[in-house]
Design an enzyme around this catalytic site. Structure first.
Site, mmCIF file in Angstrom:
data_model
loop_
_atom_site.group_PDB
_atom_site.id
_atom_site.type_symbol
_atom_site.label_atom_id
_atom_site.label_comp_id
_atom_site.label_asym_id
_atom_site.label_seq_id
_atom_site.Cartn_x
_atom_site.Cartn_y
_atom_site.Cartn_z
ATOM 1 N N HIS A 356 24.464 -38.243 -79.420
ATOM 2 C CA HIS A 356 23.420 -37.700 -80.185
ATOM 3 C C HIS A 356 23.431 -36.313 -80.274
ATOM 4 O O HIS A 356 22.208 -35.458 -80.532
ATOM 5 C CB HIS A 356 22.144 -37.951 -79.465
ATOM 6 C CG HIS A 356 21.421 -39.512 -79.870
ATOM 7 N ND1 HIS A 356 20.791 -39.626 -81.041
ATOM 8 C CD2 HIS A 356 21.568 -40.693 -79.241
ATOM 9 C CE1 HIS A 356 20.646 -41.140 -81.096
ATOM 10 N NE2 HIS A 356 21.237 -41.723 -79.914
ATOM 11 N N LYS A 544 8.671 -30.041 -83.111
ATOM 12 C CA LYS A 544 9.782 -30.697 -82.414
ATOM 13 C C LYS A 544 9.995 -30.277 -80.871
ATOM 14 O O LYS A 544 9.097 -29.223 -80.563
ATOM 15 C CB LYS A 544 10.821 -30.373 -83.229
ATOM 16 C CG LYS A 544 11.303 -29.053 -83.599
ATOM 17 C CD LYS A 544 12.526 -28.670 -84.456
ATOM 18 C CE LYS A 544 12.259 -29.304 -85.864
ATOM 19 N NZ LYS A 544 12.951 -30.262 -86.286
ATOM 20 N N THR A 652 14.997 -36.462 -86.905
ATOM 21 C CA THR A 652 14.219 -37.393 -87.711
ATOM 22 C C THR A 652 12.851 -36.901 -88.065
ATOM 23 O O THR A 652 12.215 -37.516 -88.816
ATOM 24 C CB THR A 652 13.821 -38.754 -86.707
ATOM 25 O OG1 THR A 652 13.236 -38.205 -85.419
ATOM 26 C CG2 THR A 652 15.367 -39.421 -86.282
ATOM 27 N N LYS A 656 10.338 -37.788 -91.156
ATOM 28 C CA LYS A 656 8.870 -38.177 -91.340
ATOM 29 C C LYS A 656 8.149 -37.183 -92.355
ATOM 30 O O LYS A 656 7.193 -37.679 -92.759
ATOM 31 C CB LYS A 656 8.312 -38.268 -89.791
ATOM 32 C CG LYS A 656 9.014 -39.213 -89.051
ATOM 33 C CD LYS A 656 8.921 -38.673 -87.573
ATOM 34 C CE LYS A 656 9.927 -39.361 -86.633
ATOM 35 N NZ LYS A 656 9.922 -39.006 -85.153
#
Length: 818
Positions: A356, A544, A652, A656
């Protein structure tokens, strides 16, 4: 789907209110009503949950165990009701009891089981696995306090315990019968069995009991309920009475303390040795418990462990669960008497690894002394894996010691977990196309050259059921009236909205929905921040995790620049803007916390300056989490995805925002590349260096930001304001570290290593394009509708289909209720 009897459901709520709290519905508090409603909903889920697992047993299905340190689930009640397709009947029942479902939902704390994108992705994946009918367990830790609850006091982040379990969790189920022992420390004694074979016995260890708590993961409208299994630690001898009687009070509670600390917090601060030790304990704790239980479950139905890989797959979500490799080897060899070669053959067919991150500091490395002391048997196994792997490297690249230096698992006093994961896994995947290419050509180049067949890409996704159907009901209803409800389980169908993008009436309807969502967020901001923001202004949002590579700093420096322009020329043409931030910084990440303080300090000055006539507002939303994220995504006009190119694996949040009709302002990084491909560059605002340009600069040792600072007066003014007391008159040195990081190299850290000044003017130009585009409301509405209509690729359902078919090789299961 089962039929829900409304009268029985109402009676269940009344019964739970009475049994749990000795109250009637009219007397109960909102929290008590939430509990009663949740238990009643769980009763409806239980039959599906049991039927699902009966079907798995009968069919003897292959199961994926998704191992993750984080599961950022969000609130369960509303999501479960939606996935059961029971929203209308339950709302009706609650209305008749005088209970407002929205108010009840707000009583549920966000489960503090994760922090950032890693944990939210894991949650989306579990939702998709259930909805698609794939057998799966999520495996993690039942953190008592999670990371922390963020308070903003005088502009500073303050961490307070997030006591999310204080009222209990009505959806969890304790499974004491599945508890297993996990051992730490001690030493390994080698003995011989009757056949002269070596046996390894761990002695003089400390241990805890790992006790699972199961949470239902409800699939959408299909009766499938998978399980999130989170492990809690309990003392094996809860209290040592003998030690207590002898006056050794500390020893008496030693095991209790060990158990308590393991599951206390997510990501303990590892800036010190004790924090590192606790983090490694956590990782081994949940991995060992999960693997032990998976093996026991398999052996209940099968006589031969040699074929376990045909029924079990362990997916390692980043490097945190990598100790799975050695723990599985330990169980196979020490508990089931397999030879090394047999155990290695099985392990390398069972483990798969998702990377990741491109950031080298996030590829975990453990000090040898700590690792070998805490996990002595595991360390022996890792050493042997490393020894054999080095022989492989030498055979392929004779006398190339650089290769050993770059690829060894144990090297230079460290155990390198990413290397272990790659060597032992049959699949290694990145999480966006660009990310995977960078791994193959840069970060993990040597591994890719040696074992290219392992590498593949699986672009991340999000669940539209949480982030549109639940989070933005106004837009969800509008989409359904236009194209039907197929999009809920097949997001590709949302592309049918494209025909409405040029329709003036649809554009107006869309913008009205967006306005109502902005009004909702403005009310939340007024209540929680005391700041009035104009829903007619552009809502430009960056939410974030706070990390320097995500460049919240670039955003706020640009806000400072806009403010300077407005102060210099109050009558300049300027479309009102509201800049909204939300982010937690890790407790030990000093500079990230300074950036939060800077954002709030700039907000204090800007928001209270009447001379700029409310044209500019800055808001920092405290304690960003899934429940307020749903509201934030729905209200956004602009999605800030401005990471330094080549640094963000996927992202991500970008998906959204897109799903909710925000336009991306971003670099060509992570999944932004694929978003722009889907929606067209004319419907996004792209700026900045490319990943190739960033990588080239880094290979050449960076660039000199002082050149920009000296030549560009506007930038110089903004940077100087960091240290002249403009935003911190009480302490002009408050932001000195940020100032220094932009202009001066320090130790191994390059000046402006995230290219903030280098990208500043390109970012400013993109922001001007945003303003021009927003003035043309028809054009903006068209682009926003096209963003929603082009989001089909970015569903986690698509991602999970790819994992299931190409990595896990799972079969779908249908569940019928009797």
């Amino acid at each position: 789907m089962q039929n829900i009897n409304k009268e029985e459901f109402k009676k269940s709520i009344e019964d739970y209110t009475k049994v749990l709290f000795r109250k009637s519905v009219s007397e109960a508090s909102k929290q008590q009503l939430f509990q009663a409603v949740s238990y009643s909903v769980k009763d409806l889920i239980i039959d599906q949950w049991m039927a699902t697992h009966r079907e798995y047993e009968d069919k003897d299905v292959k199961t994926v165990y998704y191992l993750s340190m984080e599961f950022l689930m969000g609130r369960a009640l509303g999501n479960n009701i939606i996935n059961m397709k029971a929203n209308n009947i339950i709302k009706e029942a609650l209305d008749e009891l005088g209970i407002d479902l929205n108010v009840i939902e707000d009583q549920e704390p966000d489960p503090a089981l994760g922090n950032g994108g890693l944990g939210r992705l894991a949650a989306c994946f579990l939702d998709s696995l259930s909805t698609l009918g794939y057998p799966a367990y999520g495996c993690g830790i039942r953190y008592k306090y999670g990371m922390f609850e963020q308070k903003i006091e005088n502009g500073f982040q303050v961490e307070v315990p997030d006591n999310w379990l204080k009222d209990g969790n009505p959806f969890e189920m304790k499974r004491s019968d599945y508890a297993v022992e996990v051992k730490f420390g001690g030493y390994v004694r080698i003995t011989k069995d009757n056949n002269g074979r070596e046996k390894f016995v761990q002695e003089n260890y400390q241990s805890v009991l790992a006790v699972p708590y199961d949470l239902p993961i409800v699939g959408y409208g299909n009766n499938v309920v998978n399980t999130l299994r989170i492990w809690d630690a309990e003392a094996i001898d809860n209290f040592n009475l003998d030690s207590f009687d002898k006056g050794d009070y500390q020893k008496a509670v030693e095991q209790q303390n060990l158990a308590r600390t393991i599951c206390e917090v997510l990501y303990p601060n590892d800036n010190h040795y004790a924090g590192k030790e606790l983090r490694l304990k956590q990782q081994y704790f949940f991995v060992s418990a999960s693997i032990q239980r998976a093996v026991i479950k398999y052996m209940e139905k099968h006589e031969d462990i040699h074929n376990i890989h045909e029924k079990v797959c362990f997916q390692l979500n980043d490097t945190h669960p990598t100790v799975t490799v050695a723990e599985f080897m330990r169980i196979l060899m020490d508990d089931y008497d397999l030879s090394w070669d047999e155990a290695w053959s099985i392990t390398t067919k069972t483990c798969a690894y998702t990377n990741h991150t491109i950031m080298s500091e996030a590829l975990e490395k453990w000090p040898l002394e700590l690792f070998s002391r805490l996990l002595p048997r595991i360390y022996q196994i890792v050493e042997e894996i490393n020894r054999r792997f080095i022989i492989e490297i030498q055979a392929k690249y004779p006398n190339d010691y650089k290769k050993i230096e770059k690829m060894a698992i144990v090297y230079d006093g460290q155990v390198k977990m990413a290397h272990l994961a790659i060597v032992a896994s049959f699949s290694v995947n990145g999480v966006a196309r660009l990310h995977t290419e960078i791994l193959k050509n840069q970060q993990l180049k040597e591994f890719y050259q040696m074992m290219p067949e392992k590498f593949n890409s699986k672009t991340n996704g999000i669940t539209q059921r949480r982030f549109l159907l639940h989070g933005n009901p106004l837009l969800a209803d509008w989409v359904t009236t236009k194209i039907g409800d197929d999009w809920i389980t097949n997001l590709q169908h949302i592309s049918e909205l494209k025909v409405y993008a040029d329709d003036l009436r649809c554009q107006k309807e869309f913008m009205q929905i967006k306005y109502q969502n902005k009004v909702r967020l403005a009310a939340y901001i007024k209540e929680h921040n005391g700041i009035e923001v104009d829903p007619r202004s552009i809502f430009d949002i960056q939410v974030k995790r706070l990390h320097e590579y995500k460049r919240q700093l670039l955003n706020i420096l640009h806000v400072m620049h806009l403010y300077n322009q407005l102060k210099k020329n109050p009558e300049m043409e300027f479309y009102p803007r509201t800049f909204i931030f939300g982010a937690k910084a890790s407790a030990g990440y000093r500079r990230a916390k300074a950036i939060i303080k800077l954002i709030n300090s700039v907000g204090d000055v800007v928001n209270n300056d009447k001379s700029i006539q409310n044209k500019l507002k800055v808001v920092f939303i405290e304690n960003y989490r899934v429940s307020n994220a749903e509201m934030i995504f729905a209200a956004a006009d602009v999605s800030e995805q401005i990471s330094t190119a080549s640094k963000e694996a996927s992202g991500t949040g970008n998906m959204k925002f897109m799903l909710n009709g925000a336009l991306t302002l971003g670099t060509m990084d992570g999944a932004n590349v694929e978003i722009v491909e889907e929606v067209g560059e004319e419907n996004a605002f792209i700026f900045g260096l490319t990943s190739d340009e960033v990588i080239k600069y880094e290979q050449e040792g960076g660039y000199n930001p002082k050149d920009i600072y000296n030549i560009d007066q506007d930038i110089r003014t903004v940077i100087t304001q960091l240290v002249n007391g403009y935003y911190s008159p009480e302490n002009p040195e408050l932001f000195r570290e940020i100032y220094n990081s932009l202009l001066d190299s320090n130790g191994g850290e390059r000046a402006d290593q995230y290219f903030i000044l280098k990208d500043f003017r390109s970012y400013e130009a993109a922001q001007k394009r945003v303003e021009e585009a927003y003035k043309d409301q028809a054009r903006w509405a068209k682009s926003a509708i096209l963003n929603v209509a082009s989001s089909g690729k970015f569903t986690s359902d698509r991602t999970i289909e790819e994992y299931a078919k190409e990595i896990w090789h799972l079969d779908k299961v249908k569940v019928e209720l009797e």
